[in-house]
Enzyme design. Structure first.
Site, PDB file in Angstrom:
ATOM      1  N   ASP A   2      -9.556  14.231 -14.733  1.00  0.00           N
ATOM      2  CA  ASP A   2      -8.833  14.064 -13.471  1.00  0.00           C
ATOM      3  C   ASP A   2      -9.264  15.106 -12.434  1.00  0.00           C
ATOM      4  OD1 ASP A   2      -7.061  12.777 -11.808  1.00  0.00           O
ATOM      5  OD2 ASP A   2      -5.321  13.917 -12.477  1.00  0.00           O
ATOM      6  N   LEU A  38     -20.014   9.913 -31.836  1.00  0.00           N
ATOM      7  CA  LEU A  38     -19.212   8.830 -31.256  1.00  0.00           C
ATOM      8  C   LEU A  38     -18.691   9.183 -29.857  1.00  0.00           C
ATOM      9  CD1 LEU A  38     -17.653   6.108 -31.574  1.00  0.00           C
ATOM     10  CD2 LEU A  38     -15.795   7.447 -32.585  1.00  0.00           C
ATOM     11  N   HIS A  92     -16.402  11.095  -7.819  1.00  0.00           N
ATOM     12  CA  HIS A  92     -16.588  10.369  -9.093  1.00  0.00           C
ATOM     13  C   HIS A  92     -18.025  10.510  -9.582  1.00  0.00           C
ATOM     14  CE1 HIS A  92     -12.593   8.926  -8.797  1.00  0.00           C
ATOM     15  NE2 HIS A  92     -12.804   8.136  -7.754  1.00  0.00           N
TER      16      HIS A  92
HETATM   17  C1  IPE Z   1      -5.691   9.410 -15.090  1.00  0.00           C
HETATM   18  O1  IPE Z   1      -5.781   9.937 -13.829  1.00  0.00           O
HETATM   19  C2  IPE Z   1      -6.719   8.329 -15.282  1.00  0.00           C
HETATM   20  C3  IPE Z   1      -8.089   8.791 -15.416  1.00  0.00           C
HETATM   21  C4  IPE Z   1      -8.492  10.029 -15.445  1.00  0.00           C
HETATM   22  C5  IPE Z   1      -9.063   7.744 -15.522  1.00  0.00           C
HETATM   23  P1  IPE Z   1      -4.898   9.383 -12.609  1.00  0.00           P
HETATM   24  O2  IPE Z   1      -5.292  10.164 -11.417  1.00  0.00           O
HETATM   25  O3  IPE Z   1      -5.034   7.914 -12.530  1.00  0.00           O
HETATM   26  O4  IPE Z   1      -3.431   9.741 -13.073  1.00  0.00           O
HETATM   27  P2  IPE Z   1      -2.097   9.918 -12.217  1.00  0.00           P
HETATM   28  O5  IPE Z   1      -2.033   8.748 -11.272  1.00  0.00           O
HETATM   29  O6  IPE Z   1      -2.199  11.208 -11.475  1.00  0.00           O
HETATM   30  O7  IPE Z   1      -1.000   9.942 -13.223  1.00  0.00           O
HETATM   31  C1  IPE Z   2      -9.885  10.883 -11.923  1.00  0.00           C
HETATM   32  O1  IPE Z   2      -9.980  11.477 -10.674  1.00  0.00           O
HETATM   33  C2  IPE Z   2     -10.817   9.715 -12.080  1.00  0.00           C
HETATM   34  C3  IPE Z   2     -10.156   8.404 -11.998  1.00  0.00           C
HETATM   35  C4  IPE Z   2      -8.881   8.200 -11.946  1.00  0.00           C
HETATM   36  C5  IPE Z   2     -11.011   7.258 -11.976  1.00  0.00           C
HETATM   37  P1  IPE Z   2      -9.009  11.057  -9.481  1.00  0.00           P
HETATM   38  O2  IPE Z   2      -9.707  10.047  -8.659  1.00  0.00           O
HETATM   39  O3  IPE Z   2      -7.687  10.641  -9.996  1.00  0.00           O
HETATM   40  O4  IPE Z   2      -8.910  12.422  -8.712  1.00  0.00           O
HETATM   41  P2  IPE Z   2      -7.619  13.025  -8.010  1.00  0.00           P
HETATM   42  O5  IPE Z   2      -6.553  13.141  -9.049  1.00  0.00           O
HETATM   43  O6  IPE Z   2      -7.238  12.088  -6.905  1.00  0.00           O
HETATM   44  O7  IPE Z   2      -8.073  14.358  -7.513  1.00  0.00           O
HETATM   45 MG    MG Z   3      -5.977  11.707 -10.381  1.00  0.00          MG
END
Ligand code: IPE
Ligand code: IPE
Ligand code: MG
Length: 236
Positions: A22, A130, A39
């Site tokens: 995240d 894995l 990303h």
């Molecule tokens: C969790 O992150 C999902 C991934 C890292 C793919 P999110 O950014 O989606 O989670 P929330 O919305 O803060 O809970």
């Molecule tokens: C996690 O990074 C990756 C995905 C959820 C795909 P975020 O896109 O949620 O990044 P923040 O939390 O907004 O910084």
């Molecule tokens: Mg996020």
């Protein structure tokens, strides 16, 4: 755990590590860049982290790449993540000794992408390290799916039965879950499998995560006393 200057190795206590990657969006925002760039740097960070994990002797790594809830993001962002997945699959063929398994519902993805994912799984089936990539993954939906397949097969709903029907039936539960980006929540990740996982949260944003941060997480893991509801020998 043995640690030398050059080499950091894990022992049998840490076989499976999972990452909630995240913070890509915030990383990009801080630099006035579009979220998609975050990303893209996140993929680079993932690559380095995977190499570090396997070098340290970790047998299984699971990464949370895209949740069932992430479809609610702007289309442009979703498209950029799917594009990165496509590119990653092409690059993945360069990796030696990595077995890829996708966790999640592939059925709503484009047919050509779905076929690429299946082919990668098939082609790497016998390899040693894995890597589970959770993509269009949701922990609750996974449990519902497992229960439904037990019912369809006329089987009773048991803990063992559910575990065997999850996307992760080929791997033991994660010993450690690392979440970057500072949020203290699971966000629908491995809801069933995380029952006794150790959780480590760092404020570091995923694109900035590196081997040094990984070692901090692992050192924290080794300081924990895992009890699984019981008592350790020195606590009796
Ligand atoms: C969790 O992150 C999902 C991934 C890292 C793919 P999110 O950014 O989606 O989670 P929330 O919305 O803060 O809970
Ligand atoms: C996690 O990074 C990756 C995905 C959820 C795909 P975020 O896109 O949620 O990044 P923040 O939390 O907004 O910084
Ligand atoms: Mg996020």
């Amino acid at each position: 755990m043995k640690k030398t200057k050059k080499e950091f190795k894990v022992d049998e206590r840490l076989k499976h590590i999972a990452f909630i990657m995240d913070g890509n969006g915030r990383w990009a925002k801080k630099r006035m860049l579009p979220r998609s760039v975050g990303h893209s740097f996140g993929v680079k960070s993932m690559e380095k982290t995977l190499n570090s994990c396997f070098k340290m002797g970790i047998e299984a790594v699971t990464v949370y790449a895209f949740s069932t809830e992430n479809w609610t993001r702007p289309k442009q962002e979703v498209d950029s993540i799917i594009k990165l997945l496509r590119e990653y699959i092409v690059d993945a063929k360069k990796h030696e000794n990595v077995r890829y398994v996708f966790l999640g519902d592939k059925s709503i993805l484009d047919e050509d992408l779905r076929n690429e994912m299946l082919k990668l799984e098939q082609d790497t089936k016998c390899l040693k390290n894995l890597l589970n990539i959770a993509f269009n993954y949701g922990g609750r939906a996974e449990i519902v799916k497992a229960c439904n397949s037990l019912i369809e097969n006329g089987l009773p709903i048991t803990e063992e039965g559910i575990s065997k029907n999850l996307y992760t039936s080929h791997v033991q539960d994660p010993d450690l879950i690392v979440r970057t980006g500072g949020e203290y929540r699971l966000s629908n990740f491995l809801m069933w499998q995380s029952a006794y996982s150790e959780i480590y949260v760092t404020d570091v944003l995923w694109p900035d995560f590196n081997e040094e941060e990984l070692i901090k997480a692992i050192e924290s893991f080794y300081r924990r006393k895992r009890r699984f509801g019981g008592l350790n020998k020195d606590e009796e």
